[in-house]
Scaffold this active site. Structure first.
Site, PDB file in Angstrom:
ATOM      1  N   ASN A  51      21.571  42.107  27.076  1.00  0.00           N
ATOM      2  CA  ASN A  51      21.195  40.739  27.467  1.00  0.00           C
ATOM      3  C   ASN A  51      20.481  40.718  28.824  1.00  0.00           C
ATOM      4  O   ASN A  51      20.169  39.649  29.330  1.00  0.00           O
ATOM      5  CB  ASN A  51      22.420  39.810  27.456  1.00  0.00           C
TER       6      ASN A  51
ATOM      7  N   SER B   5      36.683  54.474  32.057  1.00  0.00           N
ATOM      8  CA  SER B   5      36.494  54.760  33.477  1.00  0.00           C
ATOM      9  C   SER B   5      37.718  55.454  34.041  1.00  0.00           C
ATOM     10  O   SER B   5      38.854  55.222  33.581  1.00  0.00           O
ATOM     11  CB  SER B   5      36.282  53.430  34.198  1.00  0.00           C
TER      12      SER B   5
ATOM     13  N   TYR C 202      38.812  44.123  35.944  1.00  0.00           N
ATOM     14  CA  TYR C 202      37.845  45.087  35.391  1.00  0.00           C
ATOM     15  C   TYR C 202      38.593  46.284  34.796  1.00  0.00           C
ATOM     16  O   TYR C 202      38.390  46.657  33.633  1.00  0.00           O
ATOM     17  CB  TYR C 202      36.856  45.561  36.473  1.00  0.00           C
TER      18      TYR C 202
ATOM     19  N   LYS D 230      39.154  47.693  30.751  1.00  0.00           N
ATOM     20  CA  LYS D 230      38.916  49.039  30.198  1.00  0.00           C
ATOM     21  C   LYS D 230      40.171  49.557  29.500  1.00  0.00           C
ATOM     22  O   LYS D 230      40.098  50.119  28.403  1.00  0.00           O
ATOM     23  CB  LYS D 230      38.508  50.005  31.322  1.00  0.00           C
TER      24      LYS D 230
HETATM   25  P1  NAD Z   1      25.008  48.536  34.010  1.00  0.00           P
HETATM   26  O1  NAD Z   1      25.429  47.182  34.480  1.00  0.00           O
HETATM   27  O2  NAD Z   1      23.814  49.151  34.624  1.00  0.00           O
HETATM   28  O3  NAD Z   1      24.815  48.517  32.423  1.00  0.00           O
HETATM   29  C1  NAD Z   1      25.515  47.650  31.578  1.00  0.00           C
HETATM   30  C2  NAD Z   1      24.487  46.943  30.713  1.00  0.00           C
HETATM   31  O4  NAD Z   1      25.143  46.064  29.796  1.00  0.00           O
HETATM   32  C3  NAD Z   1      23.512  46.081  31.519  1.00  0.00           C
HETATM   33  O5  NAD Z   1      22.203  46.430  31.169  1.00  0.00           O
HETATM   34  C4  NAD Z   1      23.849  44.643  31.115  1.00  0.00           C
HETATM   35  O6  NAD Z   1      22.710  43.820  31.145  1.00  0.00           O
HETATM   36  C5  NAD Z   1      24.410  44.852  29.722  1.00  0.00           C
HETATM   37  N1  NAD Z   1      25.360  43.835  29.260  1.00  0.00           N
HETATM   38  C6  NAD Z   1      26.466  43.386  29.902  1.00  0.00           C
HETATM   39  N2  NAD Z   1      27.114  42.485  29.141  1.00  0.00           N
HETATM   40  C7  NAD Z   1      26.410  42.348  27.986  1.00  0.00           C
HETATM   41  C8  NAD Z   1      26.574  41.588  26.802  1.00  0.00           C
HETATM   42  N3  NAD Z   1      27.598  40.750  26.659  1.00  0.00           N
HETATM   43  N4  NAD Z   1      25.654  41.693  25.826  1.00  0.00           N
HETATM   44  C9  NAD Z   1      24.609  42.522  25.957  1.00  0.00           C
HETATM   45  N5  NAD Z   1      24.401  43.285  27.046  1.00  0.00           N
HETATM   46  C10 NAD Z   1      25.292  43.216  28.054  1.00  0.00           C
HETATM   47  O7  NAD Z   1      26.281  49.475  34.178  1.00  0.00           O
HETATM   48  P2  NAD Z   1      26.398  51.055  34.045  1.00  0.00           P
HETATM   49  O8  NAD Z   1      26.693  51.606  35.391  1.00  0.00           O
HETATM   50  O9  NAD Z   1      25.267  51.607  33.271  1.00  0.00           O
HETATM   51  O10 NAD Z   1      27.748  51.148  33.219  1.00  0.00           O
HETATM   52  C11 NAD Z   1      27.757  51.250  31.809  1.00  0.00           C
HETATM   53  C12 NAD Z   1      29.193  51.235  31.326  1.00  0.00           C
HETATM   54  O11 NAD Z   1      29.930  52.291  31.951  1.00  0.00           O
HETATM   55  C13 NAD Z   1      29.945  49.938  31.661  1.00  0.00           C
HETATM   56  O12 NAD Z   1      30.784  49.611  30.579  1.00  0.00           O
HETATM   57  C14 NAD Z   1      30.772  50.329  32.865  1.00  0.00           C
HETATM   58  O13 NAD Z   1      31.956  49.563  32.968  1.00  0.00           O
HETATM   59  C15 NAD Z   1      31.105  51.787  32.569  1.00  0.00           C
HETATM   60  N6  NAD Z   1      31.392  52.581  33.777  1.00  0.00           N
HETATM   61  C16 NAD Z   1      30.486  52.578  34.800  1.00  0.00           C
HETATM   62  C17 NAD Z   1      30.790  53.294  35.973  1.00  0.00           C
HETATM   63  C18 NAD Z   1      29.833  53.269  37.139  1.00  0.00           C
HETATM   64  O14 NAD Z   1      30.286  53.557  38.257  1.00  0.00           O
HETATM   65  N7  NAD Z   1      28.550  52.995  36.958  1.00  0.00           N
HETATM   66  C19 NAD Z   1      31.989  54.016  36.077  1.00  0.00           C
HETATM   67  C20 NAD Z   1      32.864  54.001  34.998  1.00  0.00           C
HETATM   68  C21 NAD Z   1      32.562  53.283  33.839  1.00  0.00           C
HETATM   69  N1  UFG Z   2      32.681  53.621  50.266  1.00  0.00           N
HETATM   70  C1  UFG Z   2      32.397  53.442  51.598  1.00  0.00           C
HETATM   71  N2  UFG Z   2      31.429  52.526  51.911  1.00  0.00           N
HETATM   72  C2  UFG Z   2      30.728  51.809  50.973  1.00  0.00           C
HETATM   73  C3  UFG Z   2      31.052  52.020  49.605  1.00  0.00           C
HETATM   74  C4  UFG Z   2      32.034  52.935  49.301  1.00  0.00           C
HETATM   75  O1  UFG Z   2      32.993  54.049  52.467  1.00  0.00           O
HETATM   76  O2  UFG Z   2      29.885  50.990  51.348  1.00  0.00           O
HETATM   77  C5  UFG Z   2      33.697  54.637  49.897  1.00  0.00           C
HETATM   78  C6  UFG Z   2      34.893  54.081  49.123  1.00  0.00           C
HETATM   79  O3  UFG Z   2      35.887  53.646  50.024  1.00  0.00           O
HETATM   80  C7  UFG Z   2      35.308  55.289  48.293  1.00  0.00           C
HETATM   81  C8  UFG Z   2      33.984  56.032  48.017  1.00  0.00           C
HETATM   82  O4  UFG Z   2      33.076  55.555  49.016  1.00  0.00           O
HETATM   83  O5  UFG Z   2      36.125  56.150  49.056  1.00  0.00           O
HETATM   84  C9  UFG Z   2      33.389  55.717  46.638  1.00  0.00           C
HETATM   85  O6  UFG Z   2      33.306  54.308  46.469  1.00  0.00           O
HETATM   86  P1  UFG Z   2      32.479  53.638  45.262  1.00  0.00           P
HETATM   87  O7  UFG Z   2      32.553  52.166  45.454  1.00  0.00           O
HETATM   88  O8  UFG Z   2      31.139  54.270  45.164  1.00  0.00           O
HETATM   89  O9  UFG Z   2      33.283  54.104  43.974  1.00  0.00           O
HETATM   90  P2  UFG Z   2      34.808  53.865  43.563  1.00  0.00           P
HETATM   91  O10 UFG Z   2      35.426  55.217  43.384  1.00  0.00           O
HETATM   92  O11 UFG Z   2      35.490  52.918  44.454  1.00  0.00           O
HETATM   93  O12 UFG Z   2      34.654  53.138  42.153  1.00  0.00           O
HETATM   94  C10 UFG Z   2      33.739  53.574  41.150  1.00  0.00           C
HETATM   95  C11 UFG Z   2      33.290  52.375  40.323  1.00  0.00           C
HETATM   96  C12 UFG Z   2      34.457  51.812  39.570  1.00  0.00           C
HETATM   97  C13 UFG Z   2      35.051  52.884  38.723  1.00  0.00           C
HETATM   98  C14 UFG Z   2      35.460  54.068  39.590  1.00  0.00           C
HETATM   99  C15 UFG Z   2      35.971  55.201  38.754  1.00  0.00           C
HETATM  100  O13 UFG Z   2      32.770  51.374  41.165  1.00  0.00           O
HETATM  101  O14 UFG Z   2      34.026  50.799  38.714  1.00  0.00           O
HETATM  102  O15 UFG Z   2      34.325  54.516  40.336  1.00  0.00           O
HETATM  103  O16 UFG Z   2      35.052  55.513  37.775  1.00  0.00           O
HETATM  104  F1  UFG Z   2      36.150  52.400  38.124  1.00  0.00           F
END
Ligand code: NAD
Ligand code: UFG
Length: 336
Positions: free
Chosen positions: A32, A124, A148, A152
């Site tokens: 979306n 995650s 969040y 998951k």
């Molecule tokens: P992202 O936001 O870049 O990608 C998610 C995509 O889903 C986006 O393009 C968004 O537009 C689309 N979307 C959201 N809701 C929707 C809906 N209802 N219908 C259609 N499209 C929809 O995020 P990402 O970093 O690529 O993460 C992808 C997945 O991996 C997510 O489920 C996220 O929770 C999970 N994940 C991400 C991280 C991270 O740090 N990036 C870590 C662990 C898990």
């Molecule tokens: N951090 C800083 N300054 C910033 C951002 C982060 O010091 O501006 C530190 C945080 O305290 C942490 C490390 O950098 O120690 C990583 O932080 P991130 O926010 O990059 O990542 P997190 O591990 O907190 O969380 C990420 C995703 C979550 C996911 C998790 C595990 O944001 O959604 O990894 O996959 F659940």
């Protein structure tokens, strides 16, 4: 055979679509664009020279999703779509539960009606909560401290119940650690909206001059230099993990859960140093209070994924920082 990629225009989705196309798979994307830009998919098409069937729409739109299954011979679904900002999930929990949980259930129901039962889910490392020790293996207890993370965990539980009720499903829950980096081309990468929540995009926006100073959230953790330690994984390695998961599902494994991480932990200060090397710039930072909800240390045990998926992360910290920097300098304003 065709793979439906939900959220395929997003950060991890677009890199996975690229690898799927490179492996000659047919790909349909539904997104979306709530947190992404169609430009990512246009660039993936131009890098690979392959067509992507793209549907702009919401996963909760049952008519649209059903129609995709009618039109395309979908074999498997890789489900990335979802909202992912921890802080925001505390403010608008219902939006998170609807968008993450209800949308997942809706897709699963439509899959069942079309007898498509192969599902890869983006979970995650957040489902491990504050782990008692590191490295974290897949049998560690799970918990969540915010909507969040709870979304998951609940989806993992929904998938477990679904499999119990009908073991003709093949389901892979992939627990990602901290995805960073960008494709080597510099044409696709992470494009956060507004002020980045995550460390790597924040550092790279400081390096490119978009932000003045990085706040380091605490230097009094019980880690080797006092700052938080995480398992950063290159997004291309992560994307390749999804191809391995699809292969695994073909062998009819039932329900499987794997960590996708490198097994190495780097501190915030080490990440700053690594980025300074890649960008050849000093990253100004100051130490501030801990961020609420953060844990000291988190990195993966990788043995299960290595043994059962035949997958291992290959790219190094310097690949992660160099590739992020290339993407940032080639696209200082992301896809806009
Ligand atoms: P992202 O936001 O870049 O990608 C998610 C995509 O889903 C986006 O393009 C968004 O537009 C689309 N979307 C959201 N809701 C929707 C809906 N209802 N219908 C259609 N499209 C929809 O995020 P990402 O970093 O690529 O993460 C992808 C997945 O991996 C997510 O489920 C996220 O929770 C999970 N994940 C991400 C991280 C991270 O740090 N990036 C870590 C662990 C898990
Ligand atoms: N951090 C800083 N300054 C910033 C951002 C982060 O010091 O501006 C530190 C945080 O305290 C942490 C490390 O950098 O120690 C990583 O932080 P991130 O926010 O990059 O990542 P997190 O591990 O907190 O969380 C990420 C995703 C979550 C996911 C998790 C595990 O944001 O959604 O990894 O996959 F659940």
């Amino acid at each position: 055979m065709t793979i439906l990629v939900t959220g395929g225009a997003g950060y991890i989705g677009s890199h996975t679509v690229l690898e799927l196309l490179s492996a000659n798979q047919e790909v349909v994307v539904i997104d979306n664009l709530s947190n992404s830009n169609e430009e990512s998919l246009k660039r993936v098409s131009s890098i690979t020279g392959k067509k992507i069937h793209f549907y702009r729409g919401d996963l909760l739109d049952k008519g649209l999703v059903d129609n995709i299954f009618v039109k395309h011979d979908i074999d498997s679904v890789i489900h990335f779509a979802g909202l992912k900002a921890v802080g925001e999930s505390n403010e608008i929990p219902l939006t998170y539960y609807r968008n993450n949980i209800a949308a997942t259930i809706s897709v699963l129901e439509i899959m069942a009606t079309h007898n498509v039962k192969s599902f890869v889910f983006s979970s995650s490392a957040t489902v491990y909560g504050d782990p008692a020790s590191v490295p974290i293996n897949e049998s560690f207890p799970t918990s969540a401290t915010n909507p969040y993370g709870r979304s998951k965990l609940m989806i993992e539980e929904v998938l477990a119940d679904l499999y119990e009720s009908d073991n003709s499903w093949n389901i892979a829950c992939l627990r990602y650690f901290n995805p960073v980096g960008a494709h080597k081309s510099g044409l696709i990468g992470e494009d956060p909206n507004g002020i980045p929540n995550n460390l790597m995009p924040f550092i790279s926006q400081v390096a490119v001059g978009k932000r003045e100073l990085l706040s380091v959230y605490g230097n009094d953790y019980n880690t080797h230099d006092g700052t938080g330690v995480r398992d950063y994984i290159h997004v291309v390695d992560l994307a390749l993990g999804h191809l391995k998961a699809l292969d695994k599902l073909k062998s009819n494994p039932g329900r499987v859960t794997y960590n996708l991480g490198t097994g190495c932990g780097y501190s915030v200060l080490e990440m700053i140093k690594a980025f300074e090397k890649a960008a050849n710039k000093t990253i100004p930072y100051r130490i501030v209070e801990r961020r609420m909800g953060d844990i000291a240390e988190c990195y993966a045990a990788t043995d299960l994924a290595e043994e059962e998926l035949g997958w291992k992360a290959n790219l190094s910290i310097s690949d992660m920082t160099n590739d992020t920097w290339r993407w940032q300098t080639m696209n200082p304003n992301g896809y806009e």
